[in-house]
Motif scaffolding. Structure first.
Motif, PDB file in Angstrom:
ATOM      1  N   TYR A  44       0.842  -1.194   0.000  1.00  0.00           N
ATOM      2  CA  TYR A  44       0.000   0.000   0.000  1.00  0.00           C
ATOM      3  C   TYR A  44       0.878   1.246   0.000  1.00  0.00           C
ATOM      4  N   CYS A  59      -6.243   5.387  -1.785  1.00  0.00           N
ATOM      5  CA  CYS A  59      -6.273   3.933  -1.562  1.00  0.00           C
ATOM      6  C   CYS A  59      -5.405   3.190  -2.573  1.00  0.00           C
ATOM      7  N   ARG A 150      -2.102  -0.483   5.502  1.00  0.00           N
ATOM      8  CA  ARG A 150      -2.466   0.858   5.026  1.00  0.00           C
ATOM      9  C   ARG A 150      -1.944   1.974   5.918  1.00  0.00           C
ATOM     10  N   GLN A 179      -5.148   6.665   2.700  1.00  0.00           N
ATOM     11  CA  GLN A 179      -5.524   5.254   2.741  1.00  0.00           C
ATOM     12  C   GLN A 179      -6.730   5.061   3.654  1.00  0.00           C
ATOM     13  N   CYS A 182     -10.869   2.826   2.721  1.00  0.00           N
ATOM     14  CA  CYS A 182     -10.567   1.897   1.633  1.00  0.00           C
ATOM     15  C   CYS A 182     -11.145   0.521   1.935  1.00  0.00           C
TER      16      CYS A 182
END
Length: 185
Positions: A44, A59, A150, A179, A182
């Protein structure tokens, strides 16, 4: 005059697209040992340098899978305006002497760009650097900090920023990525 106009247009486009600077790229050292099989899977985007090909997506994630020809399938995705935006690319290790120096591209007609791994522990973080010199006069740079989750512990972020700065990479160019909200993709 036509050459000056061409160079001006290129410089404008590059300056809008990502981080650029005068002179050559920073001299970096990639991670000496690198185990591709441990690197594969989901990552991520936690921090990045501006990259207009990512648009305003949030995201953002990357998934790396080994292909039968030894190359790596790269699947990048994010959410922009409520819709999934994605890209599929190809990566490989061009020189086994430097296994953390990958080449990556997202178009069959494009050349492979640098995807150099400066630091990874395979389980929490990776620090990636990409830079291209143009005639030794100027360069354009991308950099990413990716995590297996994340979110990332601030102490790890600080250590990676310090490592990047030790190579002469301007960490003030890092942008924190969104993030939040998401799905678990």
């Amino acid at each position: 005059m036509l050459l000056l106009l061409f160079v001006s247009v290129i410089l404008f486009d590059i300056s809008y697209a990502q981080v650029y600077g005068f002179g050559r790229c920073a001299k970096v050292k990639t991670q000496e040992t690198f185990d591709l099989s441990r690197y594969l899977g989901n990552w991520y985007e936690i921090y990045k340098f501006k990259a207009n090909f990512e648009g305003n997506a949030k995201c953002i994630s990357a998934n790396y899978q080994l292909k039968s020809n030894g190359h790596i399938r790269v699947y990048n995705s994010g959410i922009e305006n409520g819709k999934i935006r994605d890209a599929i690319g190809d990566a490989y290790i061009p020189d086994q002497t430097y296994p953390a120096r990958l080449g990556v591209k997202f178009s069959s007609w494009a050349p492979y760009g640098r995807y150099w791994i400066l630091d990874t522990d395979y389980t929490t973080h990776t620090l990636i650097y990409s830079c291209t010199d143009i005639l030794g006069i100027f360069h354009f740079t991308y950099a990413w900090i990716l995590g297996r989750e994340r979110t990332m512990d601030q102490a790890v972020v600080d250590r990676l920023f310090n490592k990047a700065a030790s190579f002469g990479i301007d960490t003030s160019n890092f942008l924190k990525q969104d993030q939040t909200g998401c799905t678990t993709s």
